[in-house]
Design a protein around this motif. Structure first.
Motif, short mmCIF file in Angstrom:
data_model
loop_
_atom_site.label_atom_id
_atom_site.label_comp_id
_atom_site.label_asym_id
_atom_site.label_seq_id
_atom_site.Cartn_x
_atom_site.Cartn_y
_atom_site.Cartn_z
N LYS A 129 0.86 -1.20 0.00
CA LYS A 129 0.00 0.00 0.00
C LYS A 129 0.89 1.23 0.00
O LYS A 129 1.86 1.30 0.77
CB LYS A 129 -0.90 0.01 1.23
N LEU A 143 -3.44 0.44 -3.58
CA LEU A 143 -3.27 -0.91 -3.07
C LEU A 143 -2.89 -1.79 -4.25
O LEU A 143 -3.63 -1.85 -5.24
CB LEU A 143 -4.55 -1.43 -2.43
N THR A 222 -6.81 2.08 -6.64
CA THR A 222 -6.33 3.39 -6.19
C THR A 222 -7.52 4.24 -5.80
O THR A 222 -8.51 4.32 -6.52
CB THR A 222 -5.51 4.08 -7.28
#
Length: 246
Positions: A129, A143, A222
């Protein structure tokens, strides 16, 4: 001495002051007369500079009140090969990333992603992340899930920089992104903290990435601050030019 016209020098200086937050969003700029004195030029030259700044979406004018700094949104277009970092760079801002988490996941956590990446229950899945910045201001959280069958290992020190440049240089992978989904959502407590926001809606964009041979190796989600990004699409699949990061 610069060969640029005086109005262009004014444009460049005001843009720089906006980008480095000397002039912040909704700040009122000095009047045309004040700017003329500051730069030692005529009011006509200042007016020309402000007109061009307004065309470029750096400022907006309120009749009878003055000229103000405009909140700029980044237009990300599906069907182009422009990456996240290149979008930030092309706007004149400086992109950067901060690694928030890195770990290996098992099948029970993300079965759908495992299947999308052609992994089985005995495989592991690389997850990381990152917080994404524009001029040191947080604008998105990404992510990323990566298949270890294709990207066998990742140097986490590289994840504060360019992941796509890293896999291009190390594994000769130039990603091709497909199957985009876009939705709006409210920020959870951790997203509010990292993005320094309260009630602003987030724009969630997800996609799978494939190697040049068509093998899926990445799934990405995202979460963008919705007041800073606009997405458009023409329905095409596109590849990422690996200049920095996606």
């Amino acid at each position: 001495m610069s060969d640029l016209p005086k109005y262009q020098l004014i444009i460049n200086d005001i843009k720089q002051k906006i980008l480095n937050n000397t002039y912040k969003v909704d700040d009122k700029l000095p009047t045309e007369n004040e700017l003329a004195d500051i730069y030692g030029v005529s009011r006509m030259t200042v007016n020309k500079a402000l007109i061009d700044l307004e065309k470029d979406n750096y400022v907006y004018k309120i009749q009878g009140s003055g000229t103000y700094v405009k909140r700029r949104t980044l237009n990300k277009k599906f069907g182009s090969s422009v990456s996240f970092t290149n979008d930030i760079s092309s706007s004149g801002s400086i992109p950067s990333s901060k690694l928030l988490e890195f770990r290996y996941c098992n099948y029970d956590e993300f079965p759908i992603i495992f299947e999308g990446l052609n992994l089985n229950e005995n495989d592991n899945l690389i997850f990381f992340k990152r917080l994404r910045f524009s001029n040191n201001n947080p604008v998105a959280i990404s992510l990323t899930f990566v298949s270890p069958k294709i990207v066998r290992n990742i140097d986490i020190n590289e994840l504060n920089n360019s992941f796509y440049d890293y896999i291009l240089n190390k594994y000769n992978i130039r990603p091709i992104c497909k199957n985009y989904t876009v939705s709006a959502c409210l920020a959870n407590s951790s997203q509010k903290k990292w993005l320094n926001t309260d009630e602003t809606a987030l724009l969630k964009v997800s996609h799978y990435s494939y190697t040049q041979n068509g093998n899926p190796f990445e799934y990405n989600e995202t979460f963008y601050l919705s007041d800073k990004f606009t997405y458009t699409t023409n329905g095409e699949t596109f590849g990422i030019e690996s200049r920095n990061d996606k």
